[in-house]
Design a protein around this motif. Structure first.
Motif, PDB file in Angstrom:
ATOM      1  N   LYS A 222       0.998  -1.802   0.062  1.00 31.27           N
ATOM      2  CA  LYS A 222      -0.474   0.399  -0.352  1.00 31.27           C
ATOM      3  C   LYS A 222       0.700   0.991  -0.232  1.00 31.27           C
ATOM      4  O   LYS A 222       1.845   0.950   0.358  1.00 31.27           O
ATOM      5  N   ASN A 223       0.318   1.977  -0.593  1.00 29.28           N
ATOM      6  CA  ASN A 223       1.297   3.529  -0.947  1.00 29.28           C
ATOM      7  C   ASN A 223       1.162   4.470   0.615  1.00 29.28           C
ATOM      8  O   ASN A 223      -0.078   4.937   1.113  1.00 29.28           O
ATOM      9  N   VAL A 224       1.984   4.455   1.236  1.00 25.49           N
ATOM     10  CA  VAL A 224       1.874   4.329   2.877  1.00 25.49           C
ATOM     11  C   VAL A 224       2.065   6.213   2.367  1.00 25.49           C
ATOM     12  O   VAL A 224       1.753   6.401   3.595  1.00 25.49           O
ATOM     13  N   GLY A 225       2.641   6.381   1.886  1.00 26.93           N
ATOM     14  CA  GLY A 225       2.172   8.205   2.001  1.00 26.93           C
ATOM     15  C   GLY A 225       1.203   8.652   1.811  1.00 26.93           C
ATOM     16  O   GLY A 225       0.853   9.806   2.292  1.00 26.93           O
ATOM     17  N   ASN A 226       0.534   8.235   0.880  1.00 28.50           N
ATOM     18  CA  ASN A 226      -1.737   8.366   1.129  1.00 28.50           C
ATOM     19  C   ASN A 226      -2.051   7.959   2.285  1.00 28.50           C
ATOM     20  O   ASN A 226      -2.807   8.688   3.494  1.00 28.50           O
ATOM     21  N   LEU A 227      -1.377   7.227   3.196  1.00 28.86           N
ATOM     22  CA  LEU A 227      -1.699   6.720   4.883  1.00 28.86           C
ATOM     23  C   LEU A 227      -1.207   8.116   5.631  1.00 28.86           C
ATOM     24  O   LEU A 227      -1.995   8.311   6.795  1.00 28.86           O
ATOM     25  N   ILE A 228       0.820   8.629   5.500  1.00 24.96           N
ATOM     26  CA  ILE A 228       0.510   9.414   6.144  1.00 24.96           C
ATOM     27  C   ILE A 228      -0.237  11.103   6.259  1.00 24.96           C
ATOM     28  O   ILE A 228      -0.457  11.740   7.171  1.00 24.96           O
ATOM     29  N   LEU A 229      -0.484  11.380   4.751  1.00 23.61           N
ATOM     30  CA  LEU A 229      -1.238  12.290   4.779  1.00 23.61           C
ATOM     31  C   LEU A 229      -2.497  12.329   5.545  1.00 23.61           C
ATOM     32  O   LEU A 229      -2.987  13.374   5.772  1.00 23.61           O
ATOM     33  N   LYS A 230      -3.656  11.359   5.117  1.00 21.04           N
ATOM     34  CA  LYS A 230      -4.747  10.873   6.587  1.00 21.04           C
ATOM     35  C   LYS A 230      -4.512  11.438   7.575  1.00 21.04           C
ATOM     36  O   LYS A 230      -5.271  11.884   7.821  1.00 21.04           O
ATOM     37  N   ARG A 231      -3.036  11.234   8.142  1.00 23.55           N
ATOM     38  CA  ARG A 231      -2.969  11.282   9.282  1.00 23.55           C
ATOM     39  C   ARG A 231      -3.056  12.294  10.007  1.00 23.55           C
ATOM     40  O   ARG A 231      -3.305  12.857  11.261  1.00 23.55           O
ATOM     41  N   ILE A 232      -2.307  12.921   8.599  1.00 25.58           N
ATOM     42  CA  ILE A 232      -1.899  14.378   9.180  1.00 25.58           C
ATOM     43  C   ILE A 232      -3.243  15.273   9.419  1.00 25.58           C
ATOM     44  O   ILE A 232      -3.472  15.796  10.345  1.00 25.58           O
ATOM     45  N   LYS A 233      -4.042  14.932   7.893  1.00 26.08           N
ATOM     46  CA  LYS A 233      -5.123  15.578   8.058  1.00 26.08           C
ATOM     47  C   LYS A 233      -6.074  15.301   9.487  1.00 26.08           C
ATOM     48  O   LYS A 233      -6.943  16.129   9.973  1.00 26.08           O
ATOM     49  N   GLU A 234      -5.973  14.618   9.872  1.00 21.48           N
ATOM     50  CA  GLU A 234      -6.837  13.955  11.281  1.00 21.48           C
ATOM     51  C   GLU A 234      -5.984  14.959  11.995  1.00 21.48           C
ATOM     52  O   GLU A 234      -6.966  15.291  12.752  1.00 21.48           O
ATOM     53  N   ILE A 235      -4.882  14.777  12.273  1.00 16.71           N
ATOM     54  CA  ILE A 235      -3.613  16.184  13.231  1.00 16.71           C
ATOM     55  C   ILE A 235      -4.509  17.042  13.468  1.00 16.71           C
ATOM     56  O   ILE A 235      -4.900  17.795  14.803  1.00 16.71           O
ATOM     57  N   ARG A 236      -4.505  17.379  11.902  1.00 12.65           N
ATOM     58  CA  ARG A 236      -4.598  18.959  11.939  1.00 12.65           C
ATOM     59  C   ARG A 236      -6.324  19.155  12.606  1.00 12.65           C
ATOM     60  O   ARG A 236      -6.640  20.736  12.687  1.00 12.65           O
ATOM     61  N   GLY A 237      -7.237  17.806  11.623  1.00 14.89           N
ATOM     62  CA  GLY A 237      -8.807  18.540  12.248  1.00 14.89           C
ATOM     63  C   GLY A 237      -8.702  18.220  13.667  1.00 14.89           C
ATOM     64  O   GLY A 237      -9.890  19.300  14.357  1.00 14.89           O
ATOM     65  N   THR A 238      -7.968  17.890  14.604  1.00  9.48           N
ATOM     66  CA  THR A 238      -8.447  17.913  15.803  1.00  9.48           C
ATOM     67  C   THR A 238      -7.779  18.536  16.750  1.00  9.48           C
ATOM     68  O   THR A 238      -7.974  19.728  17.236  1.00  9.48           O
ATOM     69  N   LEU A 239      -6.917  19.530  15.973  1.00 15.93           N
ATOM     70  CA  LEU A 239      -5.964  20.294  16.602  1.00 15.93           C
ATOM     71  C   LEU A 239      -6.804  21.557  16.378  1.00 15.93           C
ATOM     72  O   LEU A 239      -7.333  22.651  17.274  1.00 15.93           O
ATOM     73  N   LYS A 240      -7.426  21.865  15.659  1.00 12.76           N
ATOM     74  CA  LYS A 240      -8.202  22.614  14.522  1.00 12.76           C
ATOM     75  C   LYS A 240      -9.789  23.485  16.123  1.00 12.76           C
ATOM     76  O   LYS A 240     -10.184  23.884  16.259  1.00 12.76           O
ATOM     77  N   LYS A 241      -9.951  21.897  16.245  1.00 10.48           N
ATOM     78  CA  LYS A 241     -11.678  21.660  16.910  1.00 10.48           C
ATOM     79  C   LYS A 241     -10.931  21.848  18.879  1.00 10.48           C
ATOM     80  O   LYS A 241     -11.960  22.356  18.933  1.00 10.48           O
TER      81      LYS A 241
END
Length: 244
Positions: A222-241
Protein backbone atom coordinates in the motif's frame (compact mmCIF):
# COMPACT_ATOMS: atom_id res chain seq x y z
CA UNK A 1 -10.29 -10.55 19.32
CA UNK A 2 -6.50 -10.83 19.37
CA UNK A 3 -6.23 -7.05 19.74
CA UNK A 4 -8.50 -7.04 22.77
CA UNK A 5 -7.02 -10.00 24.55
CA UNK A 6 -3.39 -9.02 24.12
CA UNK A 7 -3.74 -6.59 27.03
CA UNK A 8 -5.49 -8.94 29.43
CA UNK A 9 -3.84 -10.27 32.56
CA UNK A 10 -3.29 -13.99 32.33
CA UNK A 11 -4.02 -14.39 36.02
CA UNK A 12 -7.46 -12.76 36.00
CA UNK A 13 -10.52 -14.99 36.57
CA UNK A 14 -11.77 -14.18 33.08
CA UNK A 15 -8.55 -15.37 31.47
CA UNK A 16 -8.47 -18.50 33.60
CA UNK A 17 -11.94 -19.30 32.30
CA UNK A 18 -10.71 -18.73 28.75
CA UNK A 19 -7.79 -21.07 29.31
CA UNK A 20 -10.01 -23.79 30.73
CA UNK A 21 -12.28 -23.48 27.72
CA UNK A 22 -9.33 -23.54 25.32
CA UNK A 23 -7.94 -26.62 27.02
CA UNK A 24 -11.31 -28.35 26.93
CA UNK A 25 -11.81 -27.57 23.24
CA UNK A 26 -8.18 -28.36 22.37
CA UNK A 27 -7.67 -24.89 20.89
CA UNK A 28 -4.25 -24.35 22.40
CA UNK A 29 -2.76 -23.19 19.11
CA UNK A 30 -5.42 -20.65 18.19
CA UNK A 31 -4.61 -16.89 18.07
CA UNK A 32 -6.71 -16.18 21.18
CA UNK A 33 -4.69 -18.68 23.21
CA UNK A 34 -1.46 -17.25 21.85
CA UNK A 35 -2.35 -13.69 22.82
CA UNK A 36 -3.31 -14.70 26.35
CA UNK A 37 -0.05 -16.61 26.77
CA UNK A 38 2.01 -13.69 25.48
CA UNK A 39 0.28 -11.33 27.91
CA UNK A 40 1.39 -13.55 30.79
CA UNK A 41 4.98 -12.37 30.31
CA UNK A 42 4.01 -8.94 31.67
CA UNK A 43 6.33 -6.99 29.36
CA UNK A 44 8.98 -9.69 28.99
CA UNK A 45 7.77 -10.88 25.59
CA UNK A 46 9.75 -10.08 22.44
CA UNK A 47 7.43 -7.31 21.23
CA UNK A 48 7.33 -5.46 24.53
CA UNK A 49 11.09 -5.80 24.90
CA UNK A 50 11.66 -4.30 21.45
CA UNK A 51 9.34 -1.39 22.25
CA UNK A 52 11.00 -0.64 25.58
CA UNK A 53 14.48 -0.69 24.06
CA UNK A 54 13.35 1.43 21.11
CA UNK A 55 11.96 4.09 23.42
CA UNK A 56 14.79 4.28 25.96
CA UNK A 57 17.58 3.68 23.45
CA UNK A 58 16.35 6.02 20.74
CA UNK A 59 13.16 8.06 21.10
CA UNK A 60 13.96 9.27 24.61
CA UNK A 61 17.33 10.46 23.33
CA UNK A 62 16.08 12.08 20.13
CA UNK A 63 12.80 13.74 20.99
CA UNK A 64 12.63 15.73 24.24
CA UNK A 65 14.35 18.88 25.37
CA UNK A 66 16.79 17.59 27.98
CA UNK A 67 17.82 21.03 29.15
CA UNK A 68 21.41 20.60 27.96
CA UNK A 69 23.26 22.13 25.04
CA UNK A 70 21.87 19.61 22.54
CA UNK A 71 18.88 20.62 20.45
CA UNK A 72 15.57 18.82 20.80
CA UNK A 73 13.57 17.38 17.91
CA UNK A 74 11.33 20.46 17.79
CA UNK A 75 14.36 22.74 17.67
CA UNK A 76 15.76 20.75 14.76
CA UNK A 77 12.41 21.12 12.97
CA UNK A 78 12.36 24.88 13.57
CA UNK A 79 15.94 25.21 12.34
CA UNK A 80 15.11 23.19 9.21
CA UNK A 81 12.07 25.35 8.46
CA UNK A 82 14.14 28.52 8.77
CA UNK A 83 17.03 27.21 6.66
CA UNK A 84 14.94 25.74 3.84
CA UNK A 85 12.00 28.17 3.93
CA UNK A 86 9.45 25.37 4.32
CA UNK A 87 6.78 24.44 6.85
CA UNK A 88 5.97 21.12 8.48
CA UNK A 89 2.19 20.70 8.72
CA UNK A 90 2.69 18.50 11.79
CA UNK A 91 5.84 18.83 13.84
CA UNK A 92 6.10 15.23 14.96
CA UNK A 93 8.29 12.25 14.21
CA UNK A 94 6.11 9.72 12.39
CA UNK A 95 7.03 6.11 13.24
CA UNK A 96 5.82 3.45 10.80
CA UNK A 97 4.95 -0.04 12.07
CA UNK A 98 4.05 -2.18 9.03
CA UNK A 99 2.49 -5.50 9.98
CA UNK A 100 4.68 -7.34 7.46
CA UNK A 101 7.83 -5.84 9.07
CA UNK A 102 9.02 -4.88 5.59
CA UNK A 103 11.06 -1.70 6.03
CA UNK A 104 12.33 -0.21 2.78
CA UNK A 105 15.76 1.51 2.88
CA UNK A 106 14.08 4.68 1.63
CA UNK A 107 10.46 5.78 1.39
CA UNK A 108 11.26 7.15 -2.05
CA UNK A 109 10.61 3.98 -3.99
CA UNK A 110 8.28 2.60 -6.70
CA UNK A 111 5.74 1.42 -4.11
CA UNK A 112 5.28 5.00 -2.85
CA UNK A 113 5.27 7.19 -5.99
CA UNK A 114 4.18 10.38 -4.20
CA UNK A 115 7.09 10.41 -1.71
CA UNK A 116 10.39 12.18 -2.38
CA UNK A 117 13.51 12.34 -0.26
CA UNK A 118 14.56 15.68 1.18
CA UNK A 119 17.57 16.75 3.20
CA UNK A 120 17.57 15.24 6.71
CA UNK A 121 17.35 17.17 9.95
CA UNK A 122 20.64 18.21 11.50
CA UNK A 123 22.57 15.57 13.40
CA UNK A 124 22.50 15.05 17.14
CA UNK A 125 25.71 13.85 18.80
CA UNK A 126 25.70 11.93 22.07
CA UNK A 127 28.23 9.87 24.00
CA UNK A 128 26.45 6.55 24.56
CA UNK A 129 27.71 3.31 26.12
CA UNK A 130 31.36 3.94 25.32
CA UNK A 131 30.66 5.25 21.81
CA UNK A 132 31.93 8.81 21.56
CA UNK A 133 29.89 11.30 19.54
CA UNK A 134 27.36 8.78 18.32
CA UNK A 135 25.27 10.28 15.52
CA UNK A 136 21.47 10.40 15.59
CA UNK A 137 19.46 12.01 12.81
CA UNK A 138 15.97 11.94 11.36
CA UNK A 139 14.97 11.80 7.72
CA UNK A 140 12.67 14.29 6.03
CA UNK A 141 10.42 13.47 3.08
CA UNK A 142 8.16 15.46 0.79
CA UNK A 143 4.78 13.86 0.11
CA UNK A 144 2.90 15.10 -2.93
CA UNK A 145 -0.81 15.72 -2.44
CA UNK A 146 -3.34 15.27 -5.30
CA UNK A 147 -3.15 19.04 -5.95
CA UNK A 148 0.64 18.61 -6.34
CA UNK A 149 1.33 20.57 -3.16
CA UNK A 150 4.18 19.02 -1.18
CA UNK A 151 3.91 18.26 2.52
CA UNK A 152 7.11 18.02 4.57
CA UNK A 153 7.26 15.34 7.22
CA UNK A 154 9.88 13.60 9.35
CA UNK A 155 9.10 9.91 9.08
CA UNK A 156 10.89 6.60 9.48
CA UNK A 157 10.25 2.95 10.16
CA UNK A 158 10.59 1.53 13.65
CA UNK A 159 14.02 -0.02 13.12
CA UNK A 160 13.49 -2.92 15.58
CA UNK A 161 10.96 -4.33 13.11
CA UNK A 162 13.64 -4.55 10.45
CA UNK A 163 15.89 -6.43 12.86
CA UNK A 164 12.98 -8.68 13.82
CA UNK A 165 12.37 -9.50 10.16
CA UNK A 166 16.05 -10.41 9.80
CA UNK A 167 15.76 -12.74 12.79
CA UNK A 168 12.75 -14.44 11.22
CA UNK A 169 14.42 -14.83 7.82
CA UNK A 170 17.46 -16.66 9.20
CA UNK A 171 17.43 -20.29 10.21
CA UNK A 172 18.21 -19.73 13.88
CA UNK A 173 16.95 -21.51 16.97
CA UNK A 174 13.90 -19.30 17.48
CA UNK A 175 13.17 -18.15 13.90
CA UNK A 176 10.24 -20.47 13.30
CA UNK A 177 8.49 -19.70 16.57
CA UNK A 178 8.95 -15.95 16.00
CA UNK A 179 7.56 -16.26 12.49
CA UNK A 180 4.58 -18.24 13.74
CA UNK A 181 3.65 -15.54 16.25
CA UNK A 182 4.88 -12.55 14.23
CA UNK A 183 1.53 -10.74 14.18
CA UNK A 184 1.13 -11.00 17.95
CA UNK A 185 4.70 -9.84 18.55
CA UNK A 186 4.33 -6.81 16.28
CA UNK A 187 0.99 -5.97 17.88
CA UNK A 188 2.55 -6.13 21.35
CA UNK A 189 5.36 -3.89 20.10
CA UNK A 190 2.77 -1.31 19.05
CA UNK A 191 0.65 -1.53 22.20
CA UNK A 192 3.66 -1.35 24.50
CA UNK A 193 5.20 1.59 22.64
CA UNK A 194 1.92 3.51 22.78
CA UNK A 195 1.64 2.81 26.52
CA UNK A 196 5.22 3.95 27.17
CA UNK A 197 4.71 7.15 25.19
CA UNK A 198 1.53 7.89 27.11
CA UNK A 199 3.51 7.59 30.35
CA UNK A 200 6.12 10.03 29.01
CA UNK A 201 4.29 13.20 27.92
CA UNK A 202 7.57 14.94 27.04
CA UNK A 203 7.84 12.47 24.14
CA UNK A 204 4.23 11.53 23.44
CA UNK A 205 3.34 14.84 21.81
CA UNK A 206 6.35 14.64 19.52
CA UNK A 207 5.76 11.15 18.13
CA UNK A 208 3.00 9.72 15.94
CA UNK A 209 2.96 5.93 15.72
CA UNK A 210 1.25 4.39 12.69
CA UNK A 211 0.53 0.66 12.95
CA UNK A 212 -0.95 -0.59 9.70
CA UNK A 213 -1.54 -3.46 7.31
CA UNK A 214 0.91 -2.59 4.55
CA UNK A 215 -0.16 -5.23 2.02
CA UNK A 216 -2.90 -5.13 -0.62
CA UNK A 217 -4.90 -8.32 -1.34
CA UNK A 218 -2.73 -8.93 -4.42
CA UNK A 219 0.46 -8.84 -2.33
CA UNK A 220 1.63 -5.40 -3.45
CA UNK A 221 2.46 -2.72 -0.90
CA UNK A 222 0.00 0.00 0.00
CA UNK A 223 1.12 3.55 -0.66
CA UNK A 224 2.16 4.69 2.80
CA UNK A 225 2.36 8.26 1.52
CA UNK A 226 -1.44 8.39 1.33
CA UNK A 227 -1.68 6.89 4.81
CA UNK A 228 0.62 9.57 6.24
CA UNK A 229 -1.33 12.34 4.50
CA UNK A 230 -4.55 10.97 5.97
CA UNK A 231 -3.05 10.91 9.48
CA UNK A 232 -1.74 14.48 9.09
CA UNK A 233 -5.22 15.62 8.06
CA UNK A 234 -6.71 13.91 11.13
CA UNK A 235 -4.16 15.52 13.46
CA UNK A 236 -4.73 18.98 11.99
CA UNK A 237 -8.49 18.49 12.27
CA UNK A 238 -8.17 17.56 15.94
CA UNK A 239 -5.96 20.57 16.65
CA UNK A 240 -8.43 22.86 14.89
CA UNK A 241 -11.32 21.56 17.01
CA UNK A 242 -9.32 22.17 20.19
CA UNK A 243 -8.64 25.77 19.14
CA UNK A 244 -12.30 26.36 18.31
Amino acid sequence: MTFILSNLSFHSPMNLCWLCLLEFLKLDECPISTSIKLSDFHGLDYGSGMATSFFHGYLKIMLPNTGGSSRSFLEFIELYQAQHKVTFDVRKLFILLPMSCECFPSLQCPSFPNIEESKPLDELERDVAGVKKRIYKNSVYKIKKPNRERVYVSVEYATPLRTFKEVISHNSKYSKIYEKYKNDIVLNFYLTLKAILKENPQCDGLCEVIYYNDKNPDGSYKNVGNLILKRIKEIRGTLKKKKD
